[in-house]
Scaffold this active site. Structure first.
Site, PDB file in Angstrom:
ATOM      1  N   CYS A  19       0.680  -1.264   0.023  1.00  0.00           N
ATOM      2  CA  CYS A  19      -0.157  -0.245  -0.106  1.00  0.00           C
ATOM      3  C   CYS A  19       1.147   1.307  -0.042  1.00  0.00           C
ATOM      4  CB  CYS A  19      -0.777   0.253   1.064  1.00  0.00           C
ATOM      5  SG  CYS A  19       0.003  -0.298   2.681  1.00  0.00           S
ATOM      6  N   HIS A  72      -2.241   0.838   6.618  1.00  0.00           N
ATOM      7  CA  HIS A  72      -3.163   1.248   5.494  1.00  0.00           C
ATOM      8  C   HIS A  72      -2.778   2.346   4.914  1.00  0.00           C
ATOM      9  CE1 HIS A  72      -4.242  -0.748   1.962  1.00  0.00           C
ATOM     10  NE2 HIS A  72      -5.191  -0.401   2.086  1.00  0.00           N
ATOM     11  N   HIS A  84      -6.222   1.813  -4.115  1.00  0.00           N
ATOM     12  CA  HIS A  84      -5.074   1.178  -2.903  1.00  0.00           C
ATOM     13  C   HIS A  84      -4.469  -0.020  -3.401  1.00  0.00           C
ATOM     14  CE1 HIS A  84      -7.855  -1.141  -0.041  1.00  0.00           C
ATOM     15  NE2 HIS A  84      -8.520  -1.102  -1.564  1.00  0.00           N
TER      16      HIS A  84
END
Length: 115
Positions: A19, A72, A84
């Site tokens: 990410c 994240h 993402h």
């Protein structure tokens, strides 16, 4: 879209991302240097309320395996969608008002210059 997810992918690697390397890579294409991991990236920019997020803002989340810590990051794409990379399917759009993204939201940051 669809580029593989790989936890710990290296900065600059483009055949797979995690990410934070994905966000770092995309912002780097536009001359914006970001730190390597999501916790570090969450310290950049200005905090914006979730009700005021706009396209390009970074959204940060905790995960089950990170406790209360950020684990994240993704880029807000508008219409409750985040761009993402995560797990099977790799780079993709998901709805931030569903599942673990809704439950795990921590903070939004604006790092792009005003436009």
């Amino acid at each position: 879209m669809g580029t593989s997810y790989h936890l710990g992918a290296k900065s600059g690697q483009t055949d797979a991302f995690d990410c934070s390397s994905f966000v770092q890579y995309l912002y780097g294409l536009y001359g914006i240097d970001l730190p390597r991991n999501s916790r570090q990236q969450a310290n950049v920019g200005i905090t914006v309320p979730k009700s005021e997020i706009r396209k390009g803002d970074l959204l940060f989340f905790k995960r089950n395996d990170t406790g209360d810590n950020i684990g994240h990051v993704g880029i807000y794409a508008g219409n409750n969608q985040i761009l993402h990379t995560w797990g099977p399917g790799g780079v993709r759009y998901d709805n931030i008002e569903q599942g673990w993204l809704k439950e795990g939201f921590v903070v939004a940051k604006r790092v792009l210059p005003e436009y």
